[in-house]
Design an enzyme around this catalytic site. Sequence first.
Site, PDB file in Angstrom:
ATOM      1  CB  SER A   1      -0.928   0.000   1.220  1.00  0.00           C
ATOM      2  OG  SER A   1      -1.866  -1.049   1.115  1.00  0.00           O
TER       3      SER A   1
ATOM      4  N   GLY B   1     -26.490 -23.622  -1.564  1.00  0.00           N
ATOM      5  CA  GLY B   1     -26.313 -24.583  -0.489  1.00  0.00           C
ATOM      6  C   GLY B   1     -25.010 -25.342  -0.651  1.00  0.00           C
TER       7      GLY B   1
ATOM      8  CD  GLU C   1      -4.876  -3.029 -10.840  1.00  0.00           C
ATOM      9  OE1 GLU C   1      -3.833  -2.426 -10.540  1.00  0.00           O
ATOM     10  OE2 GLU C   1      -5.104  -3.454 -11.979  1.00  0.00           O
TER      11      GLU C   1
ATOM     12  CD  GLU D   1      -8.659  -2.491   3.791  1.00  0.00           C
ATOM     13  OE1 GLU D   1      -9.605  -3.188   4.199  1.00  0.00           O
ATOM     14  OE2 GLU D   1      -7.988  -2.787   2.780  1.00  0.00           O
TER      15      GLU D   1
ATOM     16  NE  ARG E   1      -4.329  11.607   0.962  1.00  0.00           N
ATOM     17  CZ  ARG E   1      -3.999  10.536   0.249  1.00  0.00           C
ATOM     18  NH1 ARG E   1      -4.090  10.533  -1.058  1.00  0.00           N
ATOM     19  NH2 ARG E   1      -3.572   9.460   0.865  1.00  0.00           N
TER      20      ARG E   1
END
Length: 405
Positions: A157, A364, A388, A392, A400
């Site tokens: 990240s 099921g 990609e 989070e 932001r």
Amino acid sequence: AMAWRAAPRAAARLLLGRRGISSCIDPSTGLTEDQKEFQKVALDFAAKEMAPYMAEWDEKEIFPVETMRKAAQLGFGGIYVKPDVGGSGLSRLDTSIIFEALSTGCTSTTAYMSIHNMCVWMIDTFGNEEQRQRFCPSLCSMEKFASYCLTEPGSGSDAASLLTSAQRKGDTYILNGSKAFISGGGDTDVYVVMCRTGGPGPKGISCLVLEKGMPGLSFGKKERKVGWNSQPTRAVIFEDCVVPVGNRLGAEGQGFSIAMQGLNGGRINIASCSLGAAHASVLLAQEHLTVRKQFGEPLASNQYLQFRLAEMATRLLAARLMVRNAAQALQDGREDAAVLCSMAKLFATDECFGICNQALQMHGGYGYLKDYAVQQFVRDIRVHQILEGTNEVMRMIVARNLLQG
């Protein structure tokens, strides 16, 4: 032998047969005649060339090169790449429609094709004329395949902290480091690599295009994955790898910007793949509820299951509209395009996984068997919430934007 069985070939017939039925989740609603034609070609290809084989590709971990080359003959190897280097020159919305349709046949294979398309677009957009002519035609035809190399073992990240270094030495760079979780790694021919040519942070990152066979370029073991098994995933390793300066895209220090601009489209593409998996899963659930009986009645007569199916359809349509809105914003170059792409990726990948998972539940115990297509859609799109840019990180981008506004 069971009437409610939805094995891959039956699922393929179902998807092809249901394409023309008008309903509240018809994916052709609101499209132009040209877009409907692209969609029809992609749906037919998915049903005939992909869906019958998706279980085999998954089980045997086959990278279906020849099938993808057939798709490239239809223009799907460089969908939003300029025509002068072999691309189709279509819009981001056209691209989303095509990937959604193809993903109904095999989500894993389509997802790799979306990454390949992103790489070709990056070379087409940021490369000079010599680079465009050298790399793009063979990539658009899928004679050669491309991989996107950003993530590292220690930087996922936090991509701007990547450590792979490229030291300038005359007319070459000496590249050292490694990349992790690279789709196609080891089986593909061209690697679009983000590396550090300057100081810390995003402004020290540049973008190099490597070719398989370059001295010092090697690959890790093939990863064993929950889904996405029709595309290999390996680490890509650089040990004093010599790369000509002429293989750099853009200027030194421009690499992080190139990577992020590529990912804006990549997020729309992967969200579109989730839409296709969810659409196919709704159809499979609809079919199963109609033919499977419990307590003397078809499951379709159970109001709880009716309500859940209605919720699935509603969430699918909401996700599709959000993805298409973001695709249009990106095509138009709107100022809010990047955050809309993040919102669409967040919402669509979360919602579509939930839709596929609910469709499995409706099957099921049968839904948990690999003879039934629905479980593969669940396994294949789970990773879309991670790659990609994790969901989070998508939330961080949206927050932001709101708080700085």
